[in-house]
Design an enzyme around this catalytic site. Structure first.
Site, PDB file in Angstrom:
ATOM      1  CG  PHE A   1       1.306   3.709   9.086  1.00  0.00           C
ATOM      2  CD1 PHE A   1       2.427   3.109   9.651  1.00  0.00           C
ATOM      3  CD2 PHE A   1       0.149   3.831   9.851  1.00  0.00           C
ATOM      4  CE1 PHE A   1       2.395   2.642  10.968  1.00  0.00           C
ATOM      5  CE2 PHE A   1       0.107   3.381  11.164  1.00  0.00           C
ATOM      6  CZ  PHE A   1       1.224   2.774  11.729  1.00  0.00           C
TER       7      PHE A   1
ATOM      8  CB  CYS B   1      -1.613  -4.806   3.518  1.00  0.00           C
ATOM      9  SG  CYS B   1      -0.191  -4.334   4.490  1.00  0.00           S
TER      10      CYS B   1
ATOM     11  CG  ASP C   1      -1.920   2.028   3.918  1.00  0.00           C
ATOM     12  OD1 ASP C   1      -2.118   0.819   4.131  1.00  0.00           O
ATOM     13  OD2 ASP C   1      -1.508   2.478   2.823  1.00  0.00           O
TER      14      ASP C   1
ATOM     15  NE  ARG D   1      -2.687   6.148  -3.501  1.00  0.00           N
ATOM     16  CZ  ARG D   1      -1.835   5.135  -3.654  1.00  0.00           C
ATOM     17  NH1 ARG D   1      -1.289   4.551  -2.598  1.00  0.00           N
ATOM     18  NH2 ARG D   1      -1.504   4.701  -4.855  1.00  0.00           N
TER      19      ARG D   1
HETATM   20  N1  SAH Z   1      -0.263   4.848   2.688  1.00  0.00           N
HETATM   21  C1  SAH Z   1       0.826   4.575   1.774  1.00  0.00           C
HETATM   22  C2  SAH Z   1       1.441   3.222   1.974  1.00  0.00           C
HETATM   23  C3  SAH Z   1       1.926   2.940   3.377  1.00  0.00           C
HETATM   24  S1  SAH Z   1       2.932   1.545   3.533  1.00  0.00           S
HETATM   25  C4  SAH Z   1       0.327   4.743   0.347  1.00  0.00           C
HETATM   26  O1  SAH Z   1      -0.888   4.804   0.107  1.00  0.00           O
HETATM   27  O2  SAH Z   1       1.165   4.810  -0.549  1.00  0.00           O
HETATM   28  C5  SAH Z   1       3.387   1.596   5.185  1.00  0.00           C
HETATM   29  C6  SAH Z   1       4.318   2.734   5.580  1.00  0.00           C
HETATM   30  O3  SAH Z   1       4.460   2.693   6.981  1.00  0.00           O
HETATM   31  C7  SAH Z   1       5.723   2.675   5.008  1.00  0.00           C
HETATM   32  O4  SAH Z   1       5.974   3.873   4.316  1.00  0.00           O
HETATM   33  C8  SAH Z   1       6.648   2.582   6.241  1.00  0.00           C
HETATM   34  O5  SAH Z   1       7.814   3.387   6.103  1.00  0.00           O
HETATM   35  C9  SAH Z   1       5.768   3.122   7.329  1.00  0.00           C
HETATM   36  N2  SAH Z   1       5.975   2.654   8.706  1.00  0.00           N
HETATM   37  C10 SAH Z   1       6.159   1.406   9.156  1.00  0.00           C
HETATM   38  N3  SAH Z   1       6.146   1.367  10.494  1.00  0.00           N
HETATM   39  C11 SAH Z   1       5.933   2.647  10.925  1.00  0.00           C
HETATM   40  C12 SAH Z   1       5.788   3.266  12.206  1.00  0.00           C
HETATM   41  N4  SAH Z   1       5.833   2.557  13.327  1.00  0.00           N
HETATM   42  N5  SAH Z   1       5.573   4.592  12.251  1.00  0.00           N
HETATM   43  C13 SAH Z   1       5.507   5.321  11.108  1.00  0.00           C
HETATM   44  N6  SAH Z   1       5.614   4.794   9.890  1.00  0.00           N
HETATM   45  C14 SAH Z   1       5.824   3.469   9.788  1.00  0.00           C
END
Ligand code: SAH
Length: 386
Positions: free
Chosen positions: A221, A330, A290, A206
């Site tokens: 995400f 991941c 992500d 990040r």
């Molecule tokens: N980028 C974030 C971590 C993301 S983890 C960071 O750096 O902190 C993955 C995220 O994807 C979670 O918050 C989850 O709620 C979301 N998620 C999972 N499936 C999804 C979808 N189909 N559409 C939108 N968000 C989703």
């Protein structure tokens, strides 16, 4: 102390250095209590190592030490001090980091995250479950935390015959803790948040990604918004998208906390967002992807490959020439080379060239053991569309 005996096949596996032994690589006559520390031996009785025994999991033995030294409170204290010294060397610009990363710190299946004066612990196997009181005492002794939360609400514990559990074992934890990551302040909910409250493994990505992101940016995400918040300091406009209402609420509060007004967060399925945006003429200068792990097991690889491909293709199509894609996987089960192949295919399908700016993994507080490929799970690529 209990004893486990390796089969000849198990012995050749052990010699490769991997810290796990599967039950079918052990002789049937097991003299060991569940969750206890046992000695691993050859058929002829030669000592090989000490480790945790599990009578439930397919992973029956987890390596602690290849010597006969006493594995007691003193031993664990030294391990945790070493883990802490390593973090002091590699962790910068934050007060939230992973203090203990299981096998990578010599304490198999123990996770300890530090959020300022608060700590969150996860014990994923019978072995570390037995150590909770001892580890708690050691943490109090070394770090004097205001609180320690046990976030054992994880499905993997079922494999060990352990129930999901969540409790405060030291102090009273506030519902939210305010933390720092580079120039960004954020709040994490250690009790209800995803993981132990934040995705600490993406911290360094990040911080670095923000250097490359300008103009119009999408943080897909976004969880509590951190990629997007860092990007918003240089970008003209950022949209964060996540399907979790709690995450979006937290992300909005985090934007306020930093006085950032060029960022908006939307509760939406990322796939729907990209489908809708496909007709957008303007395009984006930067997109962050992500997603959660699509390949949770080997059986999921084919489906996951399709998922990553569709997602990345949609994002790359929306990028302007010269635009930056910060894309992560991941999924341990999807190798870095496979991930690169997927991205190369996306470029081919769209008739564009993708240039690698950065090829990265998880932050250094989640160190990787060469002998333990499972410890390298996060792949993160910064690509330029040219
Ligand atoms: N980028 C974030 C971590 C993301 S983890 C960071 O750096 O902190 C993955 C995220 O994807 C979670 O918050 C989850 O709620 C979301 N998620 C999972 N499936 C999804 C979808 N189909 N559409 C939108 N968000 C989703």
């Amino acid at each position: 102390m209990g004893r486990l005996i390796l089969t000849p096949k198990g012995l050749s596996w052990f010699r490769k250095g991997h810290p796990w032994i599967f039950g079918n690589d052990l002789e049937r006559n097991r003299d060991a209590a569940p969750g206890s520390i046992v000695s691993l031996e050859t058929k002829s009785g030669k000592f090989l190592a000490q480790g945790f025994y599990s009578d439930q999991s397919k992973i029956a033995f987890r390596l602690i030490s290849r010597t006969k030294e006493a594995i007691d409170g003193n031993y664990w204290k030294k391990c945790i001090l070493k883990a802490s010294q390593y973090r002091q060397a590699v962790v910068a610009q934050t007060n939230a980091y992973r203090l203990v990363f299981g096998e990578s710190d010599g304490i198999p299946s123990l996770i300890i995250d530090r959020y300022g004066d608060h700590m969150v612990m996860q014990t994923l196997t019978q072995g570390t479950e037995n150590l909770i009181p001892l580890i708690t005492e050691i943490l109090l002794d070394i770090f004097h935390p205001h609180s320690i939360i046990l976030r054992n609400d994880l499905a993997v514990r079922e494999l060990e015959g352990l129930p999901p559990e969540k409790k405060i074992i030291v102090g009273d934890s506030p519902p939210r803790v305010e933390l720092l990551e580079g120039e960004i302040r954020y709040q994490a909910d250690l009790w209800n948040g995803q993981k132990t409250g934040a995705y600490l493994d993406q911290r360094e990505n990040r911080l670095l990604a923000a250097r490359f992101l300008r103009g119009r940016v999408v943080d897909a995400f976004c969880y509590n918004g951190l990629f997007g918040l860092h990007a918003a300091r240089n970008a003209s406009r950022v949209i964060g998208v996540d399907s979790s209402p709690e995450a979006i609420q937290q992300a909005r509060e985090n934007a306020l906390l930093n006085g950032l007004i060029n960022i908006e967060f939307r509760k939406e399925n990322v796939f729907d967002f990209f489908k809708r945006e496909a007709n957008e003429e303007q395009g984006y200068d930067g997109i962050i992807l992500d997603p959660p792990a699509f390949a949770k097991s080997k059986e999921d690889i084919a489906g996951a490959t399709r998922g990553y491909k569709e997602l990345n293709r949609r994002a790359i199509r929306l990028l302007k020439p010269g635009g930056i894609l910060v894309t992560s996987s991941c999924s341990y089960n999807l190798s870095e080379s496979k991930f690169l192949e997927i991205l190369r295919d996306c470029g081919k399908d769209l008739g564009c060239t993708l240039r690698i700016i950065e090829r990265r993994g998880q932050s250094a507080d989640h160190p990787v053991l060469l002998s333990f490929p499972e410890s390298f799970y996060l792949k993160c690529l910064f690509l330029e569309k040219i």
